[in-house]
Write a protein that holds these residues in place. Structure first.
Motif, PDB file in Angstrom:
ATOM      1  N   THR A   1      10.028 -13.755  -3.441  1.00  0.00           N
ATOM      2  CA  THR A   1       8.572 -13.820  -3.599  1.00  0.00           C
ATOM      3  C   THR A   1       7.937 -12.478  -3.275  1.00  0.00           C
ATOM      4  O   THR A   1       7.036 -12.028  -3.984  1.00  0.00           O
ATOM      5  CB  THR A   1       7.987 -14.935  -2.712  1.00  0.00           C
ATOM      6  N   VAL A   2       8.410 -11.818  -2.221  1.00  0.00           N
ATOM      7  CA  VAL A   2       7.886 -10.489  -1.874  1.00  0.00           C
ATOM      8  C   VAL A   2       8.111  -9.533  -3.039  1.00  0.00           C
ATOM      9  O   VAL A   2       7.197  -8.797  -3.437  1.00  0.00           O
ATOM     10  CB  VAL A   2       8.534  -9.949  -0.577  1.00  0.00           C
ATOM     11  N   TYR A   3       9.312  -9.551  -3.611  1.00  0.00           N
ATOM     12  CA  TYR A   3       9.597  -8.680  -4.752  1.00  0.00           C
ATOM     13  C   TYR A   3       8.704  -9.027  -5.947  1.00  0.00           C
ATOM     14  O   TYR A   3       8.243  -8.144  -6.670  1.00  0.00           O
ATOM     15  CB  TYR A   3      11.073  -8.746  -5.149  1.00  0.00           C
ATOM     16  N   ASN A   4       8.446 -10.313  -6.162  1.00  0.00           N
ATOM     17  CA  ASN A   4       7.550 -10.710  -7.248  1.00  0.00           C
ATOM     18  C   ASN A   4       6.148 -10.160  -7.031  1.00  0.00           C
ATOM     19  O   ASN A   4       5.513  -9.678  -7.972  1.00  0.00           O
ATOM     20  CB  ASN A   4       7.495 -12.231  -7.383  1.00  0.00           C
ATOM     21  N   TYR A   5       5.643 -10.247  -5.802  1.00  0.00           N
ATOM     22  CA  TYR A   5       4.310  -9.706  -5.505  1.00  0.00           C
ATOM     23  C   TYR A   5       4.271  -8.212  -5.793  1.00  0.00           C
ATOM     24  O   TYR A   5       3.304  -7.702  -6.355  1.00  0.00           O
ATOM     25  CB  TYR A   5       3.935  -9.952  -4.050  1.00  0.00           C
ATOM     26  N   LEU A   6       5.313  -7.496  -5.395  1.00  0.00           N
ATOM     27  CA  LEU A   6       5.370  -6.054  -5.641  1.00  0.00           C
ATOM     28  C   LEU A   6       5.425  -5.759  -7.141  1.00  0.00           C
ATOM     29  O   LEU A   6       4.727  -4.865  -7.628  1.00  0.00           O
ATOM     30  CB  LEU A   6       6.577  -5.442  -4.939  1.00  0.00           C
ATOM     31  N   ASN A   7       6.256  -6.499  -7.866  1.00  0.00           N
ATOM     32  CA  ASN A   7       6.396  -6.269  -9.306  1.00  0.00           C
ATOM     33  C   ASN A   7       5.107  -6.578 -10.055  1.00  0.00           C
ATOM     34  O   ASN A   7       4.736  -5.848 -10.984  1.00  0.00           O
ATOM     35  CB  ASN A   7       7.554  -7.087  -9.877  1.00  0.00           C
ATOM     36  N   ARG A   8       4.387  -7.642  -9.685  1.00  0.00           N
ATOM     37  CA  ARG A   8       3.123  -7.973 -10.344  1.00  0.00           C
ATOM     38  C   ARG A   8       2.100  -6.863 -10.135  1.00  0.00           C
ATOM     39  O   ARG A   8       1.340  -6.544 -11.038  1.00  0.00           O
ATOM     40  CB  ARG A   8       2.568  -9.287  -9.783  1.00  0.00           C
ATOM     41  N   ALA A   9       2.105  -6.293  -8.956  1.00  0.00           N
ATOM     42  CA  ALA A   9       1.144  -5.217  -8.660  1.00  0.00           C
ATOM     43  C   ALA A   9       1.442  -3.962  -9.473  1.00  0.00           C
ATOM     44  O   ALA A   9       0.539  -3.220  -9.827  1.00  0.00           O
ATOM     45  CB  ALA A   9       1.170  -4.894  -7.172  1.00  0.00           C
ATOM     46  N   ARG A  10       2.709  -3.748  -9.778  1.00  0.00           N
ATOM     47  CA  ARG A  10       3.114  -2.552 -10.519  1.00  0.00           C
ATOM     48  C   ARG A  10       2.910  -2.702 -12.026  1.00  0.00           C
ATOM     49  O   ARG A  10       2.904  -1.723 -12.744  1.00  0.00           O
ATOM     50  CB  ARG A  10       4.573  -2.226 -10.215  1.00  0.00           C
ATOM     51  N   ASP A  11       2.809  -3.965 -12.489  1.00  0.00           N
ATOM     52  CA  ASP A  11       2.635  -4.208 -13.935  1.00  0.00           C
ATOM     53  C   ASP A  11       1.219  -3.980 -14.395  1.00  0.00           C
ATOM     54  O   ASP A  11       0.282  -3.899 -13.760  1.00  0.00           O
ATOM     55  CB  ASP A  11       3.048  -5.655 -14.283  1.00  0.00           C
TER      56      ASP A  11
END
Length: 155
Positions: free
Chosen positions: A145-155
């Protein structure tokens, strides 16, 4: 020699209440005459070596006697910065973000947890080794979930 000890008692999530293991550990440090800073995810204490080191026994005893399952402890010379590896630096950043957001990270809404991850990234938290696991535990989510939050912010 003046020392600083930083300790975190766990478990973190206790229905929004400060757990007894954290408050009793703080009280033990205060009773020993140490300079104390109590935060949402950890406590920092300062004192002369001859005072601080023996006091840590009382701090640990108080934490475990009041329900702590684990205590993470770091001791260093006062004025020495923490290296960019391990949980101590991440825990300090978690405490900063919790203070900015007004409470324990595990009790935040999903949107605020996403915001917390972005704040932590801006502060350099993810430069530390094993930081995603530490952040996930503090937020009460999975590492994925942490990685998903980071990836969404980068998209």
């Amino acid at each position: 020699m003046r020392l600083v000890a930083e300790f975190t008692t766990e478990p973190f999530d206790v229905d929004g209440q400060v757990p007894a293991h954290a408050t009793q550990a703080l009280e033990a440090a205060q009773a020993a005459g140490l300079d104390c800073e109590f935060g949402p995810l950890g406590t920092s204490v300062r004192g002369e070596q001859e005072q601080l080191l023996p006091a840590l026994t009382g701090v640990l005893e108080a934490a475990f006697a009041n329900g702590a399952s684990q205590v993470t402890l770091q001791v260093r010379r006062d004025g020495v910065r923490l290296p960019r590896s391990g949980g101590g630096g991440v825990n300090a950043l978690l405490a900063e973000v919790a203070a900015e957001l007004g409470g324990p990270l595990s009790g935040l809404s999903r949107g605020d947890k996403q915001r917390a991850v972005l704040l932590l990234e801006a502060k350099g938290a993810f430069e530390y080794r094993k930081s995603a696991e530490i952040v996930a535990e503090a937020l009460g989510v999975t590492r994925f979930t942490v990685y998903n939050y980071l990836n969404r912010a980068r998209d």
